[in-house]
Design a protein around this motif. Structure first.
Motif, short mmCIF file in Angstrom:
data_model
loop_
_atom_site.label_atom_id
_atom_site.label_comp_id
_atom_site.label_asym_id
_atom_site.label_seq_id
_atom_site.Cartn_x
_atom_site.Cartn_y
_atom_site.Cartn_z
N SER A 58 1.00 -0.66 -0.29
CA SER A 58 -0.03 -0.18 -0.06
C SER A 58 1.12 1.50 0.24
O SER A 58 1.82 0.92 -0.13
CB SER A 58 -0.99 0.21 1.17
OG SER A 58 -1.71 -1.15 1.15
N GLY A 59 0.29 2.07 0.30
CA GLY A 59 0.52 4.19 0.11
C GLY A 59 1.82 3.78 1.24
O GLY A 59 1.67 3.19 2.32
N ALA A 60 3.03 4.42 1.22
CA ALA A 60 3.70 4.21 2.47
C ALA A 60 3.54 5.47 3.11
O ALA A 60 2.05 6.14 3.06
CB ALA A 60 4.97 5.43 1.41
N SER A 61 4.33 5.17 4.34
CA SER A 61 3.98 6.25 5.96
C SER A 61 2.95 7.22 5.83
O SER A 61 4.27 8.49 5.12
CB SER A 61 5.34 5.92 6.78
OG SER A 61 4.32 7.07 7.97
N SER A 62 1.63 8.09 5.91
CA SER A 62 1.81 9.16 5.84
C SER A 62 2.06 10.12 6.20
O SER A 62 2.66 11.18 5.91
CB SER A 62 0.17 9.39 6.53
OG SER A 62 -0.15 8.08 7.89
N ILE A 63 2.78 10.17 7.82
CA ILE A 63 3.81 10.61 8.83
C ILE A 63 4.71 10.70 7.72
O ILE A 63 4.88 12.07 7.78
CB ILE A 63 3.45 10.40 10.24
CG1 ILE A 63 2.40 9.55 10.57
CG2 ILE A 63 4.24 11.00 10.74
CD1 ILE A 63 1.32 10.66 11.09
N SER A 64 5.31 10.33 7.01
CA SER A 64 7.01 10.21 6.68
C SER A 64 7.07 11.34 5.77
O SER A 64 7.50 11.73 5.32
CB SER A 64 7.32 8.76 6.54
OG SER A 64 7.66 8.21 7.66
N GLN A 65 5.06 10.75 4.72
CA GLN A 65 5.12 11.25 3.35
C GLN A 65 4.98 12.73 3.68
O GLN A 65 5.65 13.43 2.81
CB GLN A 65 3.96 10.91 2.81
CG GLN A 65 3.44 9.95 2.71
CD GLN A 65 3.10 9.48 1.57
OE1 GLN A 65 2.92 9.66 0.39
NE2 GLN A 65 2.35 8.40 1.40
N LYS A 66 4.29 13.40 4.61
CA LYS A 66 4.41 14.77 4.96
C LYS A 66 5.65 15.50 5.35
O LYS A 66 5.87 15.99 4.77
CB LYS A 66 3.50 15.07 6.48
CG LYS A 66 1.81 14.40 5.98
CD LYS A 66 1.54 15.45 4.40
CE LYS A 66 0.98 16.87 4.45
NZ LYS A 66 0.55 17.25 3.38
N ALA A 67 6.71 14.20 6.41
CA ALA A 67 7.71 15.28 6.13
C ALA A 67 8.76 15.28 4.98
O ALA A 67 9.22 15.73 4.70
CB ALA A 67 8.22 14.19 7.19
N ALA A 68 9.21 13.88 4.23
CA ALA A 68 9.54 14.10 2.93
C ALA A 68 8.34 15.24 2.41
O ALA A 68 9.19 16.38 1.93
CB ALA A 68 9.27 12.85 2.02
N GLU A 69 7.81 15.21 2.40
CA GLU A 69 7.36 17.50 1.88
C GLU A 69 8.08 18.25 2.17
O GLU A 69 8.40 18.76 0.98
CB GLU A 69 5.36 16.82 1.61
CG GLU A 69 5.24 17.95 0.90
CD GLU A 69 3.47 18.02 1.24
OE1 GLU A 69 2.92 17.32 1.52
OE2 GLU A 69 2.99 18.95 1.19
N ALA A 70 7.74 18.19 3.49
CA ALA A 70 8.25 19.56 4.02
C ALA A 70 10.28 19.87 3.40
O ALA A 70 10.44 20.47 3.64
CB ALA A 70 8.58 19.24 5.36
N ALA A 71 10.78 18.35 3.16
CA ALA A 71 11.87 18.40 2.72
C ALA A 71 12.27 18.76 1.46
O ALA A 71 13.20 19.48 1.10
CB ALA A 71 12.24 16.93 2.72
N TYR A 72 11.15 18.87 1.09
CA TYR A 72 11.50 19.38 -0.33
C TYR A 72 10.65 20.01 -0.55
O TYR A 72 11.99 21.15 -1.67
CB TYR A 72 10.76 18.04 -1.19
CG TYR A 72 11.31 16.73 -1.48
CD1 TYR A 72 12.92 16.92 -2.39
CD2 TYR A 72 10.33 15.19 -1.62
CE1 TYR A 72 13.56 15.81 -2.39
CE2 TYR A 72 11.70 14.21 -2.09
CZ TYR A 72 13.18 14.64 -2.07
OH TYR A 72 13.73 13.69 -1.97
N ILE A 73 9.83 20.45 -0.26
CA ILE A 73 9.59 22.12 -0.67
C ILE A 73 10.31 23.78 0.35
O ILE A 73 10.33 23.93 0.54
CB ILE A 73 8.15 22.60 -0.43
CG1 ILE A 73 7.37 21.87 1.13
CG2 ILE A 73 7.16 21.49 -1.38
CD1 ILE A 73 5.69 22.15 1.19
#
Ligand code: PMP
Ligand code: GLU
Length: 397
Positions: A268-283
């Motif tokens: 399934s999709g990757a960890s939702s919390i980690s995805q929000k963290a990764a988004e912050a990393a990129y933006i």
């Protein structure tokens, strides 16, 4: 009879994790081991990224995410690809997963059939051939030694291609060698690949941000093969986020769909919390990436200088990532108190037991007679570790 599936029986354990575990076992016994085996940044994840994850928890990002990842993260990855790499991608071409390792495995399982060949330049990262085994493909190794800075040539690539070749796995900056392909070198590999429209390039760019020679060059920049390149990347190394488990691919749509299909049934999709963290990393602010890169560069200079002072070792100048890969054939066949060093794995074990420094033997990377040190550790540890290595090697005769 072994009850394990044949698939699992043929799989080797990850040597990088195995050496890290041995080092931890010795540490648990109270032995002061300096761990330069497993490769991961020693920095804490930057604060603004951690804050984004905390906010995600408070805002109830606790549900399943779309299988290929949240649209905002996939958009952020497309912006990153445009801004940093000048590559145009659509969010439908991005699939986020639980780490670059999973992304690589998704791709290999999606495109490699039983018996098809995957060209892997050696020295290679330990997991590639094991992933190819899982897909029942066949790894074809192309060796590039220290004298060619561990990089394969166009000529070598051409002679490894057969009618069964399905893919080439390229890793630049490289684990385990720290080598970086220049634009011209990538162009010359591309010139070969142009003639073989059935071959795909899996371009592992996980060390993109840890580069000491300037701008990152992706083989995806060459339009002529663009439709056959799958970029694999993630936040583990550049943003010090190994434990968050977020990686991704940027690929032709049909490959992205295939990876989504696979992942939809498998994890399934990757960890939702980690995805929000990764988004912050990129933006977010990218200053943290440069700060860490500068620290890695300083450590690279230090370890290279210290290793070059040790007799018998052949040491080159890494251009990226945080590994140094040493040719140590001089020490093969030498002994201490009757114990003979026959392989690089023996040497790594000797350095662990005698010097209390953990590194990884080159056998696991397809390069016997080499050892790999990860220098993602403090300057102090690097100085102490290499002094210990020097003393331990001096005892061999
Ligand atoms: N590719 C290479 C070359 C690596 O060194 C690593 C590090 N483990 C990975 C992929 C996987 O990274 P991740 O932690 O994102 O799964
Ligand atoms: N990439 C790191 C290494 O090579 C982490 C370990 C792994 O994923 O195998 O040490």
């Amino acid at each position: 009879m072994n009850p394990l599936s044949a698939r699992l029986q043929s799989l080797s354990p990850s040597e990088t994790f195995a050496m890290a575990q041995k080092s931890n076992e010795l540490k648990a016994q109270g032995i002061d081991v300096i761990n330069m085996s497993v490769g991961e940044p020693d920095f804490a994840t930057p604060n603004h990224i951690k804050e984004a994850a905390k906010k995600a928890i408070d805002n109830n990002f606790s549900f399943y995410s779309p299988v290929p990842g949240f649209p905002e993260l996939r958009k952020a990855i497309c912006s990153k690809l445009k801004n940093e790499n000048n590559l145009d991608f659509d969010p439908a071409q991005i699939v986020v997963s639980g780490g670059a390792k999973q992304s690589l495995c998704n791709v290999i399982l999606s495109i490699v059939n039983k018996g098809e060949e995957v060209i892997i330049p050696a020295p290679y990262w330990v997991s590639y051939p094991e992933m190819v085994k899982l897909a029942e493909g066949k790894s074809v190794f192309v060796y590039a030694g220290i004298e060619q800075d561990f990089k394969i040539t166009a000529k070598q690539l051409k002679s490894a291609i057969t009618s069964k070749t399905r893919a080439l796995i390229l890793c630049s900056p490289s684990n385990p060698t720290g080598s970086v392909y220049t634009r011209e070198e990538l162009k010359s590999l591309t010139d070969v690949l142009i003639k073989y429209p059935n071959i795909y390039v899996i371009s592992d760019e996980i060390y993109e941000h840890i580069n000491y020679i300037g701008k990152h060059e992706s083989i995806a920049q060459f339009e002529a093969i663009r439709e056959r390149v799958i970029i694999v990347n993630g936040v583990s190394k550049g943003y010090a986020m190994t434990g968050w488990r977020i990686g991704w691919i940027a690929a032709p749509k049909w490959i992205a769909s295939a990876c989504g299909l696979l992942q939809g049934q498998y994890t399934s999709g990757a960890s939702s919390i980690s995805q929000k963290a990764a988004e912050a990393a990129y933006i977010g602010d990218q200053a943290c990436v440069e700060e860490m890169r500068i620290a890695f560069e300083r450590r690279k200079n230090l370890i290279t200088k210290l290793l070059k002072e040790i007799p018998g070792l052949k040491v080159n100048d890494p251009k990226g990532a945080f590994y140094i890969f040493i040719e140590c054939s001089y020490y093969m066949g030498k002994r201490l108190e009757g114990k003979k060093i026959e392989t690089a794995a023996d040497l790594a074990m000797y350095l662990l037991e005698q010097g209390h420094v953990a590194c990884v033997g080159g056998d696991a990377f397809g390069a016997p007679e080499h050892i790999r040190f990860s220098y993602a550790t403090s300057d102090e540890d690097i100085k102490n570790a290499i002094a210990r290595v020097k003393d331990a090697l001096a005892k061999l005769n």
